[in-house]
Design an enzyme around this catalytic site. Structure first.
Site, mmCIF file in Angstrom:
data_model
loop_
_atom_site.group_PDB
_atom_site.id
_atom_site.type_symbol
_atom_site.label_atom_id
_atom_site.label_comp_id
_atom_site.label_asym_id
_atom_site.label_seq_id
_atom_site.Cartn_x
_atom_site.Cartn_y
_atom_site.Cartn_z
ATOM 1 N N GLN A 61 0.246 -14.464 6.076
ATOM 2 C CA GLN A 61 1.741 -15.405 6.287
ATOM 3 C C GLN A 61 1.531 -16.372 7.239
ATOM 4 O O GLN A 61 0.926 -15.496 8.184
ATOM 5 C CB GLN A 61 2.856 -14.388 5.908
ATOM 6 N N HIS A 81 18.998 -2.768 10.794
ATOM 7 C CA HIS A 81 18.102 -1.622 10.800
ATOM 8 C C HIS A 81 18.813 -0.114 10.585
ATOM 9 O O HIS A 81 18.447 0.739 9.961
ATOM 10 C CB HIS A 81 16.890 -1.634 11.381
ATOM 11 N N ASP A 130 6.709 -4.766 12.045
ATOM 12 C CA ASP A 130 7.664 -5.208 13.041
ATOM 13 C C ASP A 130 8.439 -3.653 13.953
ATOM 14 O O ASP A 130 8.785 -3.613 15.297
ATOM 15 C CB ASP A 130 8.959 -5.661 13.119
ATOM 16 N N ASP A 160 -1.784 -1.982 1.241
ATOM 17 C CA ASP A 160 -1.026 -3.227 -0.292
ATOM 18 C C ASP A 160 -0.479 -1.619 -0.065
ATOM 19 O O ASP A 160 -0.961 -0.480 -0.804
ATOM 20 C CB ASP A 160 -2.041 -3.584 -1.032
ATOM 21 N N ALA A 161 0.991 -1.875 -0.770
ATOM 22 C CA ALA A 161 2.325 -0.963 -0.437
ATOM 23 C C ALA A 161 1.960 0.243 -2.068
ATOM 24 O O ALA A 161 1.807 0.587 -2.066
ATOM 25 C CB ALA A 161 3.995 -1.650 -0.356
ATOM 26 N N ASP A 203 11.461 -1.313 2.834
ATOM 27 C CA ASP A 203 11.621 -3.102 3.357
ATOM 28 C C ASP A 203 10.743 -4.267 3.434
ATOM 29 O O ASP A 203 10.393 -4.504 4.210
ATOM 30 C CB ASP A 203 11.811 -2.775 4.897
#
Lengths: 543, 498
Positions: free
Chosen positions: B235, B265, B289, B343-344, B361
């Protein structure tokens, strides 16, 4: 005389692809090869008398051919507890046209690559899917549901037309109101056919074909070609014609002019129940139907399947059959004495093998014709880039004779979708003269196939040449039996299903008239159940 | 030859030359951040290139006037288009820096040719000392005009794209009138005149359309200054800073704004933390993040936090970029943290450890690849990783802007066998935002919230589960791998708001 690249492309893929061919700099070809041995084996069978072994190997049941039909027969026998079963296969790998391959990137199909999810909870296919854990349960109507990760993920299909990819298979861009009205009318007709039942409650068009109604109301459609039926029903839209033609080429390897209208309608009507959905969806695996082959194999005792055995003669006798073969690697003759034989090979091979047919060739054999196909597996370093609708499982080129390609890694459960991957490219050789088509398919060299695959791919994926790592080409001389007009409900197909005496039985997808997993599986199980009753071990039928 | 007109020419080309330099410098600091470095390198490179131009002028022997007009036209074209071209390069490719310094060198070289050539054209008209004095003083005057007008008038009124195009037009006009001014010295003025007219028209068209380009790239994309921009294989990552703090964008989509991210959050993390049977082992999927991790780490009972984010560039930024690590309170460097770049979906499939709390998230489901992470296929994998009395929470887009999408996520979680509790909170940067709390069965626990929260207290937390009529449940299909209905809902609904 050597063809120019453009002429070559025109001859195999059609003039639209050829006109898109740009002049290109000479380049190093993508590494690869033709991987089949189609020519070699056929020649040996036709080459005259072959030696017979001195000693006989005895076996209760010998299954000749380890394609889906043969393996399904062995699966049924194993389940009934028949111990002494041997399956012999002339190729180095079992699976027939459902064979698959594997490299460092992914497993991939060499032929059949999906199974429409069954819409009824009965028959041997659902049983097999249950055995492999693919059935997750039954829904409120009692219909089977399937494990989500096995159903084709969205986006399922897209098509390429003049520089752009579009969702689905029907070209909606620029379609006139008449085009869309015809599509709607066609869908309505197919839904009506799907919902149609005869007086005995049988579906007019069922999977497998053997369960379909034999009422003349529908079987009369077999006399017509699908193209003629479209004309008769007043369908004129070229877009609809393309869609129907695509379906015929995709499932039968022939254009709608050479496919029976009954079979053409079957494609749209058999796998749904008239509720408007074309089907419940498709089951697929990276290796295509190779996964089903492995499941059948896993149900058999180890070493039940012998490879590289070239059977050349099957002679039915009083007590059983004598079967003569060659070990195709060593050339050593082998002979078997079997109480029961299931000859699970197509008619064009059976014609050479069954000894009595050499002197008295049954007339029905000539009704069986087969379309050649070429399948290529292209390994890419990353996913192909494209304009418009994103990469799908099935990616179709609207203006090519090829069917486009499927993506082996499509079903992978990953968020990160960048590749590498393997694309499986399909070209049905759907010309009217199958013999000429076969000669044509075998005439092209690896370099020719490489040029053809790239000419087909590059307009849709300009960067693909840099991503291509390896190309392997498989030519299938007789990939699919063709459901030509009159064939599905004619006398020949029925006659071909009859056993010879009490010891030699037949199983193959061509007996169903359509080259599909469900047909092969059905006839394999049916032959096995006949064997069981001859052996005095009859049990409740799976059919 | 009309001297006054020639002097005006000098002022115009001097102004143009400096404007291009300022445009490129401003654009570089705007898109790449670190304005001192950007301005220094752009100005230095530009002056150096002008030196190259001046040097090269010696090799022009014949047809000096002809060359001068051609140089004007070339500067008009390249200088005029530099801002739109650089913006496009930034948006569409990874070659922004190559394009940036390429244009600095080329435009600088051409501008460096202008004055020497002009001096040579005028050398017979004036004494040397007058010539140098007049031309150079006007040159500096033009530079002053440019440097005052640029920040006060041009950028505020026109924006960068239209400023560069406007001065391209002026430059082309200089070329055009020079064909009359220098007519006696030109072999074929007519041909040059045609070129100059065509170029002027082209740039004027660009100027008119430039309005839309400017709006598109500057106002909509990033309202604030870009302080960090990089591309990972996954990205484009952009951090911007404005009056109200800074913001993170992934592929142009806002991920958080520092001014109100605490609302997002706190609402994401705490409802799950307080309702889980215990909160010792926590898994965060996405959230590279580090801001969700910051909230999780507020609980002393937390013994391990596993954060799985696909992109090492994001987690690297969260750890290494001062302002971001300050905002996440160095969460990713906490000894209880384990950061995994994977990779989730693969991560869930490959292990079997169960977690007390799972925070999901991910970016909104705006394409098929992300849509997979919102399917029953994914949630079934998730379910296997939630402890028997554990709780998971899924960020579920806006129940107001994308009402059907939100309820589709909830329906899908239910279809995967979860007990669900949907809720929402107002995050001004995003609007009304939705979450779904899930567990194997309705959790019986309700432990206290930690100290130091700015948004959540117990009464607020309870109020979040109320949905007013315009966000109330809608019937939807279940999002499955083989239908991906959510991506279609989402696209349809957000199209209405954008």
């Amino acid at each position: 005389m050597e063809l120019t690249r453009r002429e070559l492309v025109a001859a195999f893929l059609g003039s639209a692809v050829a006109s898109g061919c740009k002049r290109e700099q000479p380049r190093a070809p993508i590494p690869g090869a033709i991987v089949d041995r189609a020519v070699e084996v056929g020649h040996r069978l036709r080459g005259g008398p072959l030696p017979r072994a001195q000693t006989l190997e005895t076996v209760d049941v010998l299954v000749v051919g380890a394609g889906v039909a043969g393996l399904s027969a062995a699966w049924r026998l194993a389940s009934a507890g028949v111990k002494d079963v041997r399956v012999v296969e002339l190729e180095a790998e079992p699976g027939g046209t459902s064979r698959s391959g594997k490299n460092a990137v992914s497993a991939f199909p060499w032929g059949a690559h999906y199974l429409p999810a069954p819409t009824e909870d009965r028959g041997p296919v659902v049983r097999l899917l249950r055995e492999m854990g693919a059935v997750s349960g039954v829904d409120a109507q009692g219909l089977p549901t399937f494990e989500e990760e096995l159903l084709i993920q969205e986006p399922e299909e897209r098509h390429f037309y003049r520089g752009h990819w579009y969702d689905g298979l029907y070209l909606r861009v620029g379609a006139t109101a008449e085009d869309l009205a015809e599509l709607e009318r066609f869908d309505a007709k197919m839904n009506a056919f799907a919902a149609a039942r005869d007086a005995k409650g049988r579906k007019a068009f069922a999977v497998p074909t053997a369960r379909s109604s034999d009422d003349a109301e529908w079987t009369a459609l077999d006399a017509l070609s699908m193209a003629a039926w479209l004309t008769r029903e007043g369908f004129r839209s070229t877009r609809l014609k393309w869609l129907v033609d695509y379906a015929c080429r995709d499932d039968y390897g022939a254009t709608s002019e050479h496919v029976s209208a009954w079979a053409g309608i079957w494609y749209f009507a058999a796998r749904q129940d008239g509720q408007g959905e074309r089907s419940e969806g498709f089951l697929s695996w990276p290796e295509g139907n190779g996964r089903l082959v492995h499941q059948l194999l896993s149900a058999l005792p180890p070493r039940a399947v012998e490879r590289d055995v070239l059977v050349h003669t099957v002679e039915p006798g009083e007590q059983g059959c004598r079967v003569d073969a060659l070990d195709s690697r060593t050339g050593k003759p082998r002979s078997f004495q079997a109480r029961q034989v299931v000859l699970a090979c197509p008619r064009f091979l059976a014609a050479h093998l069954v000894a009595p047919w050499r002197t008295a060739r049954p007339a029905f054999l000539d009704a069986f014709t087969y379309a050649p196909w070429v399948v290529a597996n292209l390994t890419l370093s990353s996913l192909p880039e494209s304009r418009g609708f994103p990469l799908a499982w099935d990616n179709v080129f609207q203006e090519s004779n090829s069917l486009g390609y499927v993506v082996a890694t499509h079903q992978r459960l990953r968020q990160d979708e960048r590749g590498p991957t393997v694309l499986t490219w399909y070209l049905p050789m759907s010309g009217a003269d199958v013999k000429a088509e076969r000669t044509k398919a075998l005439s092209a060299s690896y370099a020719d196939w490489e040029a053809l695959v790239m000419a087909d791919m590059r307009p849709a994926h300009p960067g693909i040449l840099q991503q291509a790592q390896r190309l392997e080409v498989q030519r299938w001389g007789h990939a699919m039996v063709r459901p030509t007009p009159g064939f599905m409900w004619g006398p020949e197909r029925r006659a071909a299903q009859e056993s010879v005496g009490r010891h030699l039985h037949f199983a193959h997808t061509d007996l169903g008239g359509l080259a599909l997993f469900e047909e092969a599986n059905w006839f394999g199980v049916k032959a096995a159940e006949r064997v069981l009753s001859e052996l005095g071990q009859a049990s409740a039928s799976w059919l | 030859m009309n001297k006054t007109l020639l002097y005006i020419t000098v002022i115009v080309i001097a102004t143009c030359g400096l404007v291009y330099e300022l445009v490129v410098g401003a654009l570089a600091s705007y898109l790449l951040g670190d304005s001192i470095t950007q301005f220094s390198t752009v100005i230095g490179g530009y002056l150096f290139a002008m030196g190259i131009g001046s040097y090269l002028s010696r090799y022009i022997d014949k047809g000096v006037a002809q060359r001068f007009v051609e140089v004007e036209l070339a500067v008009a074209l390249l200088g005029g288009l530099c801002a739109p071209v650089l913006f496009l390069t930034f948006t569409l490719t990874d070659l922004f820096q190559v394009a940036l310094y390429g244009s600095v060198i080329i435009i600088g070289t051409l501008v460096g040719l202008e004055i020497p050539l002009l001096l040579r054209i005028l050398k017979d008209q004036l004494k040397f000392k007058d010539l140098v004095s007049q031309v150079l003083s006007l040159d500096y005057l033009g530079a002053l005009a440019a440097s005052v007008a640029f920040p006060l008038l041009l950028v505020p009124k026109l924006g960068l794209v239209r400023t560069s195009l406007l001065f391209g037009v002026l430059n082309a006009a200089v070329g055009l009138w020079s064909t009359w001014l220098l007519a006696p010295l030109l072999g074929n003025p007519l041909r040059l005149r045609v070129k100059a007219v065509m170029l002027t028209v082209l740039l004027m068209v660009g100027f008119v359309l430039g309005d839309r380009l400017t709006t598109f790239y500057e106002d909509q994309l990033y309202a604030d200054d870009v302080v960090h921009a990089s591309s990972s294989p996954y990205q484009r990552i952009v951090l911007t800073r404005g009056k109200r703090g800074f913001s993170l964008f992934l592929n142009g989509n806002l991920q958080f704004a520092s001014v109100d991210e605490y609302r997002y959050h706190e609402s994401l993390v705490h409802p799950a933390m307080v309702r889980a049977g215990r909160a010792e082992h926590v898994l965060i999927l996405g959230g590279g993040d580090g801001l969700a991790a910051r909230e999780v780490l507020r609980y002393p009972e937390v013994r391990s936090v596993t954060l799985v984010d696909l992109d090492p560039a994001i987690t690297g930024l969260a750890m290494g970029y001062g302002e971001l690590s300050k905002l996440n309170e160095n969460a990713l460097k906490d000894s209880r943290m384990r950061v995994i770049n994977a990779d989730a979906m693969q991560f869930l499939m490959e292990g079997d450890q169960r977690y007390d709390v799972v925070v999901v998230d991910f970016p909104d489901p705006n394409n098929f690849a992300l849509g997979k992470l919102y399917t029953t296929g994914f949630y079934k994998l998730l379910k296997k990783r939630v402890a028997p009395d554990g709780v998971a929470v899924v960020q579920s887009t806006s129940p107001l802007f994308a009402r059907r999408s939100f309820w589709c996520v909830e329906t899908t979680l239910k279809a995967a066998g979860f007990w669900t509790q949907p809720y929402h909170a107002l995050v001004p940067s995003f609007g009304e935002w939705g979450y779904v709390l899930v567990a194997h069965e309705a959790p019986g626990h309700h432990r206290p919230l930690p100290e130091g929260l700015r948004f959540l207290d117990m009464p607020t937390l309870e109020s979040l589960t109320l949905f007013p009529p315009d966000m109330s449940p809608l019937p939807t299909e279940v999002n499955r791998l083989n239908n991906q209905v959510l991506v279609h809902y989402y696209e349809e609904e957000w199209r209405r708001w954008n």
